[in-house]
Design an enzyme around this catalytic site. Structure first.
Site, PDB file in Angstrom:
ATOM      1  CB  SER A   1      -0.929   0.011   1.228  1.00 51.13           C
ATOM      2  OG  SER A   1      -0.179   0.150   2.422  1.00 51.13           O
ATOM      3  N   GLY A   2       0.228   2.373  -0.295  1.00 48.47           N
ATOM      4  CA  GLY A   2       0.925   3.650  -0.280  1.00 48.47           C
ATOM      5  C   GLY A   2       0.057   4.710   0.340  1.00 48.47           C
ATOM      6  NE  ARG A   3       1.777   5.349   5.568  1.00 47.07           N
ATOM      7  CZ  ARG A   3       2.191   4.094   5.607  1.00 47.07           C
ATOM      8  NH1 ARG A   3       1.492   3.168   4.991  1.00 47.07           N
ATOM      9  NH2 ARG A   3       3.276   3.750   6.245  1.00 47.07           N
TER      10      ARG A   3
ATOM     11  N   GLY B   1      12.914  -1.172  -1.626  1.00 47.72           N
ATOM     12  CA  GLY B   1      14.186  -1.138  -2.319  1.00 47.72           C
ATOM     13  C   GLY B   1      14.261  -2.015  -3.550  1.00 47.72           C
TER      14      GLY B   1
ATOM     15  CG  ASP C   1      10.490   1.025   2.600  1.00 42.89           C
ATOM     16  OD1 ASP C   1      11.596   0.459   2.727  1.00 42.89           O
ATOM     17  OD2 ASP C   1       9.478   0.436   2.169  1.00 42.89           O
TER      18      ASP C   1
ATOM     19  CG  ASN D   1      16.556  -7.373   4.171  1.00 42.17           C
ATOM     20  OD1 ASN D   1      15.641  -6.585   4.035  1.00 42.17           O
ATOM     21  ND2 ASN D   1      17.806  -7.085   3.837  1.00 42.17           N
TER      22      ASN D   1
ATOM     23  N   GLY E   1       4.393  -0.617  10.995  1.00 43.88           N
ATOM     24  CA  GLY E   1       3.054  -1.142  11.249  1.00 43.88           C
ATOM     25  C   GLY E   1       3.022  -2.227  12.296  1.00 43.88           C
TER      26      GLY E   1
END
Length: 493
Positions: free
Chosen positions: A14-16, A80, A239, A298, A404
């Site tokens: 998702s994006g915002r 990325g 991010d 990661n 989140g």
């Protein structure tokens, strides 16, 4: 007059867009619009829709313009490694491949037949993952990909979106480090690796670092949105880089866990840590703000649960967490980083197959699946944190959970229990906050990262979790480690 900063924060699902500001009241954040980011599957390949993402950003700018809000600057961060190919005429040549595309399975080994693995790590200090841009580009080259063959420029996703808004092509440092193409010491593109895949520095945009100005909104975008000449700032384009900038730490004795689709656990260092030990442990040295390095690992994160939820019809997180909390503990574990879980057709079936093949009870209902995921993640966090403690030159006194996943109280408590560390959860919107704060630093509103973190700490509610039930979690960790060492190959056919 209050300065407002427009943050574009795009994740893998998702994006915002968000308006952020700093005032006497502290940090204020207001969401403008939110939208899905869906993988597009065509003939067995997976792509991102760069045009839909651009349109959603423009829609956010239009909404901001309608409020007659004066915007100081704009910053964009994304996931990325992925990139677009731009032709000689300045147009994007096709939709970008997504990092979960299967074409790079086995790609590192093919590349290492020409350039030794140890040499690649020595130069970059970056964790080897099959979807790193280095291996994506080498795969496209070997496949005679028409877009790459015609490309004049290669732009990573945040840089591509900045280009679509401003007509300026750049390569931002933090996002470029995820590509495994940046020299860890010089912090520039590494020509030896570029040559190995038939590229040069001219194939990339002007190299910039967090806080530098990329350009400003093009005349076309100004007309489209009703806005004026607004500068676009290179934030930490990756991010995780933006999220780590927002860790509300009051001193340097901390580790962080950026918890979302991916879990990224690490520490902050002043210089890259590239040793035989970090290479063996497959730790990565990614670029951060103010010249810092993010020494991290990661870990597959909430992707496991997100995929299960999609199979279960989107049942609410709160219901799943409540049922998992009441479920039997330590019944079965998985290795969250097993390649089986990268992008299976059916996540729940894959989890059950893993447990069956490793001689464990099968999680035969949703609650048991979720409990298995959360406990396995917490134990994996302990394993990675133990290695970080050995690598760190400073004591790790606290684990900051941001993103989140910081809202997941059950997983946060499990993490505290498993690691034996105090866990401080928040902010959940760390990436957008870090994006805003780097813009604020560029505007002179905030002086440096230390001041920035103190402002965040004072502005955002945080929740603390203390370790509990040490003995039973220690026993579970012994079982988990034995499972990973003894796991055999799993056949899902």
């Amino acid at each position: 007059m209050k300065q407002r900063f427009f943050a574009v924060d795009l994740g893998a699902t998702s994006g915002r867009t968000i308006l952020g500001s700093l005032s006497d009241k502290g940090l204020e954040m207001e969401e403008i619009n939110r939208f899905p980011n869906r993988l597009i599957e065509v003939k067995g390949h997976f792509y991102w829709d760069i045009y839909v993402l651009y349109q959603n950003i423009v829609d956010g700018l239009k909404l901001a313009a309608q409020r007659e809000v004066e915007i100081t600057s704009i910053g964009i961060d994304t996931w990325g490694v992925d990139f677009v190919c731009v032709g000689e005429d300045g147009h994007i040549l096709r939709q970008p491949y997504a990092y979960r595309d299967p074409q790079t399975i086995g790609a590192p080994e093919v590349f290492f037949s020409r350039v030794p693995r140890s040499r690649v790590y020595e130069l970059t200090g970056i964790q080897v993952m099959n979807f790193n841009s280095l291996f994506q580009l080498d795969t496209l080259r070997r496949n005679n990909d028409s877009a790459l063959a015609a490309a004049q420029k290669i732009l990573f996703i945040p840089d591509a979106l900045s280009y679509m808004l401003s007509d300026e092509m750049v390569t931002e440092y933090t996002i470029a480090t995820t590509a495994q193409l940046v020299n860890a010491k010089t912090r520039k593109l590494e020509q030896e690796l570029l040559t190995s895949i038939g590229l040069t520095e001219k194939n990339f945009g002007r190299f910039v670092y967090p806080g530098e100005t990329i350009g400003s909104l093009s005349k076309y975008v100004q007309e489209q949105t009703g806005l004026g000449v607004i500068p676009i700032i290179a934030v930490a384009g990756h991010d995780t880089g933006s999220a780590v900038a927002a860790v509300p730490a009051l001193n340097g004795n901390f580790a962080y866990l950026s918890s979302g689709t991916w879990s990224l656990m690490g520490i902050e260092t002043d210089a890259p840590v590239v040793t035989t030990e970090t290479e063996a442990l497959n730790f990565t040295n990614e670029g951060g703000v103010e010249g810092t390095i993010r020494l991290l690992k990661n870990i597959c994160g909430m992707w496991l649960l997100e995929r299960c939820r999609s199979e279960w019809g989107g049942i609410s997180y709160s219901e799943l967490i409540r049922d998992a909390q009441a479920s039997e503990p330590f019944r079965s574990f998985i290795n969250p980083d097993d390649e089986l879980f990268a992008n299976p057709a059916y996540m729940e079936k894959t989890i059950c197959a893993f447990c069956s093949t490793t001689g464990q009870p099968i999680p035969d209902n949703r609650a048991r699946v979720v409990r298995c995921i959360f406990e396995s993640l917490a134990l994996r966090y302990r394993q990675v944190l133990e290695n970080l403690c050995k690598l760190s030159s400073k004591p790790i006194e606290v684990l900051h959970v941001i993103g989140g996943g910081s809202r997941n109280d059950l997983l946060n408590q499990f993490t505290a229990n498993a690691t034996g560390k105090t866990v401080i959860a928040g902010p959940s919107e760390a990436t957008a906050i870090g994006n805003v704060m780097v813009q604020a630093m560029a505007a002179g509103v905030s002086k440096n990262i230390s001041e920035m973190r103190r402002q965040i700490n004072a502005s955002i509610p945080l929740t603390t979790f203390q370790p509990q039930d040490a003995e039973v979690w220690n026993q579970a960790y012994v079982k988990y480690r034995a499972l990973l060492n003894d796991k055999s190959n799993i056949d899902l056919k």
